[in-house]
Motif scaffolding. Structure first.
Motif, PDB file in Angstrom:
ATOM      1  N   ALA A 126      20.916 -62.669 -31.670  1.00  0.00           N
ATOM      2  CA  ALA A 126      20.698 -61.502 -30.809  1.00  0.00           C
ATOM      3  C   ALA A 126      19.547 -61.804 -29.857  1.00  0.00           C
ATOM      4  O   ALA A 126      18.675 -62.623 -30.172  1.00  0.00           O
ATOM      5  N   PRO A 127      19.532 -61.142 -28.692  1.00  0.00           N
ATOM      6  CA  PRO A 127      18.410 -61.318 -27.760  1.00  0.00           C
ATOM      7  C   PRO A 127      17.107 -60.812 -28.384  1.00  0.00           C
ATOM      8  O   PRO A 127      17.106 -60.018 -29.319  1.00  0.00           O
ATOM      9  N   PHE A 143      11.103 -59.721 -32.390  1.00  0.00           N
ATOM     10  CA  PHE A 143      12.504 -59.610 -32.789  1.00  0.00           C
ATOM     11  C   PHE A 143      12.768 -58.200 -33.316  1.00  0.00           C
ATOM     12  O   PHE A 143      12.290 -57.835 -34.387  1.00  0.00           O
ATOM     13  N   GLU A 144      13.517 -57.408 -32.552  1.00  0.00           N
ATOM     14  CA  GLU A 144      13.841 -56.049 -32.980  1.00  0.00           C
ATOM     15  C   GLU A 144      15.148 -55.988 -33.749  1.00  0.00           C
ATOM     16  O   GLU A 144      15.391 -55.051 -34.504  1.00  0.00           O
ATOM     17  N   LYS A 145      15.989 -56.977 -33.547  1.00  0.00           N
ATOM     18  CA  LYS A 145      17.238 -57.064 -34.300  1.00  0.00           C
ATOM     19  C   LYS A 145      17.631 -58.529 -34.414  1.00  0.00           C
ATOM     20  O   LYS A 145      17.105 -59.389 -33.714  1.00  0.00           O
ATOM     21  N   GLY A 146      18.551 -58.802 -35.341  1.00  0.00           N
ATOM     22  CA  GLY A 146      18.976 -60.178 -35.540  1.00  0.00           C
ATOM     23  C   GLY A 146      18.438 -60.762 -36.832  1.00  0.00           C
ATOM     24  O   GLY A 146      17.685 -60.115 -37.578  1.00  0.00           O
ATOM     25  N   ASN A 150      14.351 -59.132 -39.720  1.00  0.00           N
ATOM     26  CA  ASN A 150      14.060 -58.706 -41.096  1.00  0.00           C
ATOM     27  C   ASN A 150      14.444 -59.812 -42.059  1.00  0.00           C
ATOM     28  O   ASN A 150      15.463 -59.730 -42.755  1.00  0.00           O
ATOM     29  N   PRO A 151      13.654 -60.878 -42.122  1.00  0.00           N
ATOM     30  CA  PRO A 151      13.996 -62.001 -42.998  1.00  0.00           C
ATOM     31  C   PRO A 151      14.007 -61.584 -44.461  1.00  0.00           C
ATOM     32  O   PRO A 151      13.216 -60.739 -44.884  1.00  0.00           O
TER      33      PRO A 151
END
Length: 214
Positions: A126-127, A143-146, A150-151
């Motif tokens: 994701a961008p 990183f807001e998504k992808g 949230n590792p």
């Protein structure tokens, strides 16, 4: 607390960031795991036991805006393997706050120093956005998504990008300069050959320690 983690990670990243950030990595990176010496209950003693006392130096390092940190540096004379650990408990040198990875390492997801923005976006799926460059706190990825947002590895990673040192004077870098937010799709990022300069693994404040007073 998240802001403090990011500040500590950034301070270390800027303190020991490779001088040749855009050089290609000479060896195949080794993936780290968020446990053992890289786990939240690591310590200076464990670092020395793991990597050998003769390969470790402990002392004060300086981050952005003159911030002083007590850090444990591993392989300080080897640019391909140098790592720097910082601690939430700076008196006992334990409870890992963050560690800057070496060029010879990579995150569990496969992000490593020298990667382009496009390569990191492909891993994330994701961008994302990057802070503008050429100031003390520039280049941090958000990183807001992808996959990197949230590792599920038990620890977080703070990834910092930087452009190549030289670029044509005709290129207008205003859109990616200073306190701005830059989307990973920005064409200038490719033009400036922006790549991962540093990666910090980090943990939140440990429950075992009393909350700090600010």
């Amino acid at each position: 607390m998240i802001a403090r983690i990011s500040l500590l990670a950034l301070s270390l990243a800027l303190a020991v960031a490779p001088a040749m950030a855009n050089d290609k990595v000479k060896t195949a990176p080794q993936a780290i795991s968020c446990d053992g010496v890289f786990g939240p209950k690591s310590s200076d003693a464990l670092v020395r036991e793991t990597f050998g006392d003769e390969n470790v130096e402990t002392g004060t390092v300086y981050g952005v805006e003159g911030i002083e940190l007590e850090a444990t540096t591993v392989y300080p004379d080897d640019p391909e393997r140098v790592m720097q650990f910082s601690w939430w408990d700076e008196e006992e040198l334990e409870y890992l706050s963050s560690v800057e990875l070496a060029p010879s390492q990579e995150t569990p997801a496969g992000v490593k120093i020298g990667m382009s923005v496009a390569e990191v976006e492909a891993i994330n799926g994701a961008p994302f956005t990057i802070g503008g460059f050429w100031w003390d706190y520039g280049g941090g990825a958000m990183f807001e998504k992808g996959a990197l947002a949230n590792p599920e590895t038990g620890c977080g990673f703070w990834i910092r990008f930087a452009p190549k040192d030289e670029y044509p004077e005709s290129v207008d870098v205003t859109p990616v300069s200073g306190e701005v937010t830059v989307p990973s799709s920005e064409p200038l990022l490719e033009t400036l050959d922006v790549r991962v300069q540093s990666i910090n693994l980090g943990y939140p404040w440990p429950e075992e320690l009393p909350q700090p007073e600010y």
